[in-house]
Design a protein around this motif. Structure first.
Motif, mmCIF file in Angstrom:
data_model
loop_
_atom_site.group_PDB
_atom_site.id
_atom_site.type_symbol
_atom_site.label_atom_id
_atom_site.label_comp_id
_atom_site.label_asym_id
_atom_site.label_seq_id
_atom_site.Cartn_x
_atom_site.Cartn_y
_atom_site.Cartn_z
ATOM 1 N N LEU A 171 37.369 126.520 29.721
ATOM 2 C CA LEU A 171 38.707 126.060 30.102
ATOM 3 C C LEU A 171 39.484 125.531 28.904
ATOM 4 O O LEU A 171 40.714 125.618 28.858
ATOM 5 C CB LEU A 171 38.604 124.971 31.184
ATOM 6 N N THR B 83 37.092 132.382 34.320
ATOM 7 C CA THR B 83 38.147 131.475 33.846
ATOM 8 C C THR B 83 39.235 132.211 33.084
ATOM 9 O O THR B 83 40.289 131.634 32.783
ATOM 10 C CB THR B 83 37.560 130.384 32.921
ATOM 11 N N ASP C 95 38.914 122.054 36.258
ATOM 12 C CA ASP C 95 40.286 122.339 35.821
ATOM 13 C C ASP C 95 41.209 121.184 36.222
ATOM 14 O O ASP C 95 42.033 120.720 35.423
ATOM 15 C CB ASP C 95 40.760 123.653 36.443
#
Length: 318
Positions: free
Chosen positions: A197, A260, A310
């Motif tokens: 991320l 992702t 996230d």
């Protein structure tokens, strides 16, 4: 179903908080005990307004004098970064904590479950691992504070059972993941997701050929509760609880990158000391005894976990 008063040690941790939540949903009263060394208050914040939920800051290495019906003993740092930070305290938490919780269970004549671990198998020579396998553990290594601490805790549980007729349940938990994992715990799933991320290199140790089996937290909690509630008193375990689906660490890294949409590259580093090469539970006993097997596949579980991290990262950035 009768309402019970249930103690969950380590109740603000990753697993413990999900267990507390599920027990409350089932209509029980829950006392969460934690010293908040690795547990997070944020994990249980949404439960504090529930009149049947109570939180007590306490270290299980010291005796606890309360009245409850059942005990789930989950207290212990579970990731290498955390349990190697203070290895003496880790061993004390497993051993002294077990003695104190077993003593409490003996006094209240209550049933008690020990959250043991697949680490009792060490770097296994049997694959997949069955409950009758005694393990292949280095008693002097960097991971021994956790591995041997948990093995000793199992010994204490079975000796209390034999000597004092205590009603015990022992669950051997394999790699579990999901929302509320600590961002800094160094476990492979959280590490990979956060690195992906943030667009950082994905750290893979060795060639990434070592294998792990990943069980989503909801499935694991379901297994713990079934073991505690759906087995006769004479059934003690140990019982493996985990997902028998097996993946290499490299496969996990590639899956996380794809899910992702990250541009992270994979970075290989030397293998840590005593890192097991393979991990996969044989869950035949769980299937035949409590009708349990995991239902959440890796892709669905990872999606929920990625969404959680996230949101956490976005909240940190403000």
């Amino acid at each position: 179903m009768a309402k019970k008063s249930i103690l969950v040690t380590g109740g603000s941790g990753f697993l413990g908080s999900h267990l507390c939540e599920r027990l409350l949903d089932m209509g029980h009263e829950v006392l969460c005990v934690d010293n908040f060394f690795t547990g997070q208050k944020a994990n249980i914040l949404h439960l504090v307004d529930n009149p049947y939920f109570e939180v007590l800051r306490h270290d299980v290495t010291f005796p606890l004098y309360i009245e409850v019906d059942e005990i789930y003993n989950l207290a212990c740092p579970a990731s290498p970064i955390h349990y190697q930070f203070d290895p003496v305290q880790t061993t004390k938490t497993s051993v002294h904590g077990a003695i104190n919780m077993l003593g409490l269970a003996k006094r209240i004549r209550g049933k008690i479950l020990q959250a043991s671990t697949s680490e009792v198998y060490g770097d296994p020579e049997m694959h997949p691992q069955r409950e009758d396998y005694w393990g292949h553990v280095n008693p002097n290594g960097l991971r021994a504070c956790y591995d041997e601490g948990k093995r000793c805790a199992e010994t204490l549980f079975f000796d209390y059972h034999r000597q004092h007729k205590l009603r015990i349940k022992v669950a051997r938990i394999f790699n579990t993941y999901g929302p509320r994992m600590a961002m800094n715990d160094g476990r492979v799933v959280s590490n990979f997701i956060i690195q992906a991320l943030q667009g950082k290199p994905i750290t893979v140790y060795g060639k990434g050929e070592q294998t792990r089996s990943f069980c989503y937290v909801d499935d694991l909690v379901d297994g713990l509760i079934r073991l505690m509630q759906d087995t006769p008193d004479e059934f003690t375990g140990p019982m493996n609880l985990g997902n028998p689906g097996e993946f290499t660490i490299l496969e996990l890294a590639e899956t996380v990158i794809a899910m992702t949409g990250s541009k992270s590259r994979i970075e290989f580093k030397p293998l840590p000391s005593d890192d097991p090469m393979q991990r996969r539970p044989d869950i035949t006993l769980a299937k035949s005894t409590i009708g349990w097997e995991p239902r959440v596949n890796l892709e669905i579980g990872l999606r929920k976990t990625i969404e959680y991290f996230d949101a956490q990262l976005k909240a940190e950035r403000g």
